[in-house]
Design a protein around this motif. Structure first.
Motif, mmCIF file in Angstrom:
data_model
loop_
_atom_site.group_PDB
_atom_site.id
_atom_site.type_symbol
_atom_site.label_atom_id
_atom_site.label_comp_id
_atom_site.label_asym_id
_atom_site.label_seq_id
_atom_site.Cartn_x
_atom_site.Cartn_y
_atom_site.Cartn_z
ATOM 1 N N PHE A 168 3.168 19.020 4.460
ATOM 2 C CA PHE A 168 3.329 19.088 3.006
ATOM 3 C C PHE A 168 2.417 20.155 2.403
ATOM 4 O O PHE A 168 1.388 19.845 1.816
ATOM 5 C CB PHE A 168 3.037 17.722 2.374
ATOM 6 N N THR A 211 -8.452 6.020 -2.543
ATOM 7 C CA THR A 211 -7.505 6.338 -3.603
ATOM 8 C C THR A 211 -8.127 6.069 -4.984
ATOM 9 O O THR A 211 -7.694 6.658 -5.976
ATOM 10 C CB THR A 211 -6.186 5.551 -3.400
ATOM 11 N N VAL A 224 2.416 4.257 -1.881
ATOM 12 C CA VAL A 224 2.291 4.903 -3.194
ATOM 13 C C VAL A 224 3.655 5.044 -3.887
ATOM 14 O O VAL A 224 3.819 4.654 -5.047
ATOM 15 C CB VAL A 224 1.622 6.288 -3.032
ATOM 16 N N SER A 276 -9.906 1.385 -1.276
ATOM 17 C CA SER A 276 -9.375 2.640 -0.735
ATOM 18 C C SER A 276 -10.003 3.821 -1.450
ATOM 19 O O SER A 276 -10.347 3.735 -2.642
ATOM 20 C CB SER A 276 -7.858 2.655 -0.965
ATOM 21 N N ASN A 329 2.530 8.021 6.041
ATOM 22 C CA ASN A 329 1.234 8.587 6.448
ATOM 23 C C ASN A 329 1.397 9.511 7.652
ATOM 24 O O ASN A 329 2.329 9.373 8.443
ATOM 25 C CB ASN A 329 0.228 7.482 6.750
ATOM 26 N N LEU A 330 0.436 10.421 7.766
ATOM 27 C CA LEU A 330 0.571 11.494 8.761
ATOM 28 C C LEU A 330 0.576 10.999 10.215
ATOM 29 O O LEU A 330 1.471 11.356 10.987
ATOM 30 C CB LEU A 330 -0.563 12.509 8.544
ATOM 31 N N ASN A 350 -9.141 7.557 5.771
ATOM 32 C CA ASN A 350 -7.817 7.536 6.421
ATOM 33 C C ASN A 350 -7.867 6.847 7.783
ATOM 34 O O ASN A 350 -8.099 7.508 8.806
ATOM 35 C CB ASN A 350 -7.297 8.967 6.564
ATOM 36 N N ASP A 354 -1.003 14.904 -4.036
ATOM 37 C CA ASP A 354 -1.926 15.134 -2.918
ATOM 38 C C ASP A 354 -3.107 16.011 -3.347
ATOM 39 O O ASP A 354 -2.919 17.040 -3.988
ATOM 40 C CB ASP A 354 -1.204 15.854 -1.768
ATOM 41 N N ARG A 364 3.221 17.642 -1.437
ATOM 42 C CA ARG A 364 3.619 16.313 -1.902
ATOM 43 C C ARG A 364 2.916 16.053 -3.244
ATOM 44 O O ARG A 364 1.684 16.195 -3.325
ATOM 45 C CB ARG A 364 3.186 15.268 -0.863
ATOM 46 N N ARG A 384 -8.371 15.718 5.306
ATOM 47 C CA ARG A 384 -8.654 14.295 5.102
ATOM 48 C C ARG A 384 -9.721 13.834 6.095
ATOM 49 O O ARG A 384 -9.956 14.475 7.129
ATOM 50 C CB ARG A 384 -7.386 13.445 5.348
ATOM 51 N N LYS A 436 0.784 -1.243 0.000
ATOM 52 C CA LYS A 436 0.000 0.000 0.000
ATOM 53 C C LYS A 436 0.815 1.292 0.000
ATOM 54 O O LYS A 436 0.288 2.355 0.333
ATOM 55 C CB LYS A 436 -0.983 0.007 1.170
ATOM 56 N N THR A 489 7.131 17.429 8.895
ATOM 57 C CA THR A 489 7.052 18.364 7.770
ATOM 58 C C THR A 489 5.618 18.361 7.275
ATOM 59 O O THR A 489 5.078 17.300 6.933
ATOM 60 C CB THR A 489 8.002 17.943 6.630
HETATM 61 C C1 UD1 Z 1 -2.017 8.458 1.267
HETATM 62 C C2 UD1 Z 1 -1.867 8.033 -0.182
HETATM 63 C C3 UD1 Z 1 -3.093 7.246 -0.584
HETATM 64 C C4 UD1 Z 1 -3.261 6.038 0.343
HETATM 65 C C5 UD1 Z 1 -3.317 6.509 1.789
HETATM 66 C C6 UD1 Z 1 -3.344 5.340 2.764
HETATM 67 C C7 UD1 Z 1 -0.443 9.657 -1.368
HETATM 68 C C8 UD1 Z 1 -0.418 10.764 -2.356
HETATM 69 N N1 UD1 Z 1 -1.689 9.202 -1.030
HETATM 70 O O1 UD1 Z 1 -3.219 9.208 1.373
HETATM 71 O O2 UD1 Z 1 -2.983 6.796 -1.919
HETATM 72 O O3 UD1 Z 1 -4.444 5.354 0.023
HETATM 73 O O4 UD1 Z 1 -2.161 7.311 2.086
HETATM 74 O O5 UD1 Z 1 -2.128 4.683 2.817
HETATM 75 O O6 UD1 Z 1 0.596 9.194 -0.901
HETATM 76 N N2 UD1 Z 1 1.055 14.869 5.465
HETATM 77 C C9 UD1 Z 1 1.968 15.791 5.909
HETATM 78 N N3 UD1 Z 1 3.174 15.340 6.375
HETATM 79 C C10 UD1 Z 1 3.495 14.018 6.430
HETATM 80 C C11 UD1 Z 1 2.532 13.070 5.959
HETATM 81 C C12 UD1 Z 1 1.327 13.540 5.484
HETATM 82 O O7 UD1 Z 1 1.724 17.003 5.890
HETATM 83 O O8 UD1 Z 1 4.607 13.679 6.855
HETATM 84 C C13 UD1 Z 1 -0.273 15.350 4.998
HETATM 85 C C14 UD1 Z 1 -0.607 15.007 3.565
HETATM 86 O O9 UD1 Z 1 -0.130 15.988 2.680
HETATM 87 C C15 UD1 Z 1 -2.134 14.921 3.636
HETATM 88 C C16 UD1 Z 1 -2.420 14.417 5.049
HETATM 89 O O10 UD1 Z 1 -1.242 14.719 5.798
HETATM 90 O O11 UD1 Z 1 -2.713 16.194 3.495
HETATM 91 C C17 UD1 Z 1 -2.678 12.929 5.131
HETATM 92 O O12 UD1 Z 1 -1.619 12.230 4.478
HETATM 93 P P1 UD1 Z 1 -1.539 10.627 4.478
HETATM 94 O O13 UD1 Z 1 -1.662 10.116 5.871
HETATM 95 O O14 UD1 Z 1 -0.318 10.249 3.691
HETATM 96 O O15 UD1 Z 1 -2.863 10.168 3.712
HETATM 97 P P2 UD1 Z 1 -3.408 10.515 2.234
HETATM 98 O O16 UD1 Z 1 -2.651 11.625 1.624
HETATM 99 O O17 UD1 Z 1 -4.879 10.695 2.328
#
Ligand code: UD1
Length: 336
Positions: free
Chosen positions: A218, A127, A87, A125, A199-200, A179, A295, A292, A231, A85, A216
């Protein structure tokens, strides 16, 4: 009560779903190749549930081994979580993703057909909606892959739908997760990403645990109220309960049903960060970085269909999600 096989059953969502299914009196067996799950999960599941469910260390691409599992016990349904999973990894290694996700699903479906198992609940997902045109996103929104991982989810959804259409399967639920975050309240199981989390929430937890210096963000120039991405975060135990509802409905219905699983409420990165700080009392150092690639500014569900079809709505709050994620991080960080 049903006997259900969970592929990827030792993973993040699989293990929580096992807890929820056992609590409702179902019989559960886990299948996992442990490529991205810890061997500590089955004993911890036993500690939580007091049930020792069978664990098959098998790769879903090994059709013969899966057939043998199906031959040894009569399963009414399969919940199919096993997949890759990430990306970025999917873009770097598309063949691996086509092999594990697509060929793996084909192998599983072949073994199911051989055993006459006609019901599947599939881990899809949000996605599959690509960059959504507007939010909230309903199931009828256009489907579009923006990366290889998303493409594999779309292909898997299509394969399963075609098998229902042609009568090889009777029922499929394609559950499109938004999420998933949080962890079981015991702190014994949770999300354990390999390497640097993408993931965040796992990243936030590692910053809180001082395993990483700072988060960081994004981009803070999105067209959202505070400029950071929005999200639909949902608690993994709510998600687990949705799988119970889906499998129970699947036992009495036919056809393919794509269903969004989210809360219907979006939260920005900044909101999640502040909720985490307020819940845990830990200050999170952060900096603003570039957007990123790939996104979307905003992505949250219209969860109405889940309510009407499954009788399910997410109940847990952002505070529950932050508290349980942190408890898991705190306790698991200690045992590592
Ligand atoms: C990401 C994937 C998506 C996948 C999902 C679950 C991408 C572009 N999308 O979704 O395909 O189904 O994870 O695994 O990778 N963020 C930050 N800093 C970080 C990490 C994330 O600011 O270090 C932000 C992101 O820009 C976003 C939010 O946090 O706005 C959530 O990010 P994330 O947890 O990666 O989820 P998705 O972007 O929804």
């Amino acid at each position: 009560m049903a006997r259900i096989l969970l592929t990827g059953g030792a993973g993040f969502i699989g293990s929580h779903t096992a807890v929820a299914l056992l609590a409702r009196g179902h019989e559960v067996a886990l299948l996992d190749n442990f490529s991205n799950a810890s061997r500590s999960v089955p004993p911890r599941l036993k500690e939580i549930t007091r049930v020792d469910c069978p664990v098959h260390e098998v790769d879903i691409r090994d059709t013969e081994a899966v057939r043998q599992i199906f031959a040894a016990a009569a399963f009414e349904a399969v919940i199919h979580f096993a997949a890759l999973k990430a990306v970025g990894e999917s873009e770097a290694n598309p063949l691996l993703y086509f092999d594990v996700n697509v060929a793996g699903t084909l192998s599983l479906l072949t073994a199911m057909r051989h055993a006459g198992i006609g019901r599947i609940v599939f881990s899809s997902s949000a996605t599959v909606y690509g960059a959504p045109e507007h939010c909230p996103i309903a199931e009828i929104a256009p489907l579009h892959a923006t990366n290889i991982y998303g493409r594999t989810k779309l292909i898997m959804e299509d394969m399963i739908g075609d098998l229902v259409r042609t009568g090889i399967l009777s029922t499929a639920f394609l559950l499109r997760y938004f999420n998933p975050v949080g962890a079981h309240p015991s702190g014994l199981i949770g999300e354990a990403p390999c390497g640097v989390p993408t993931n965040l929430m796992p990243y936030l937890c590692q910053v809180a645990a001082r395993q990483r210096d700072c988060l960081t963000i994004f981009g803070n120039d999105y067209p959202t109220p505070d400029g950071t991405g929005i999200r639909d975060y949902l608690h993994v135990m709510d998600l687990a309960e949705a799988h119970c509802a889906a499998v129970e409905v699947a036992l009495g219905t036919h056809g393919t049903h794509a269903v969004n699983l989210g809360t219907g409420t979006g939260h920005s990165v900044m909101e999640l960060l502040h909720a985490f700080e307020n819940t845990t009392g830990i200050e999170i150092p952060y900096k603003i970085g570039a957007r990123r690639p790939g996104d979307a500014p905003s992505c949250y569900a219209d969860p109405a269909l889940a309510k009407t079809m499954l009788g399910w709505t997410a109940k847990r709050t952002l505070v529950d999600m932050c508290r349980d994620s942190w408890r898991w991080q705190f306790l698991s960080a200690k045992v590592k």
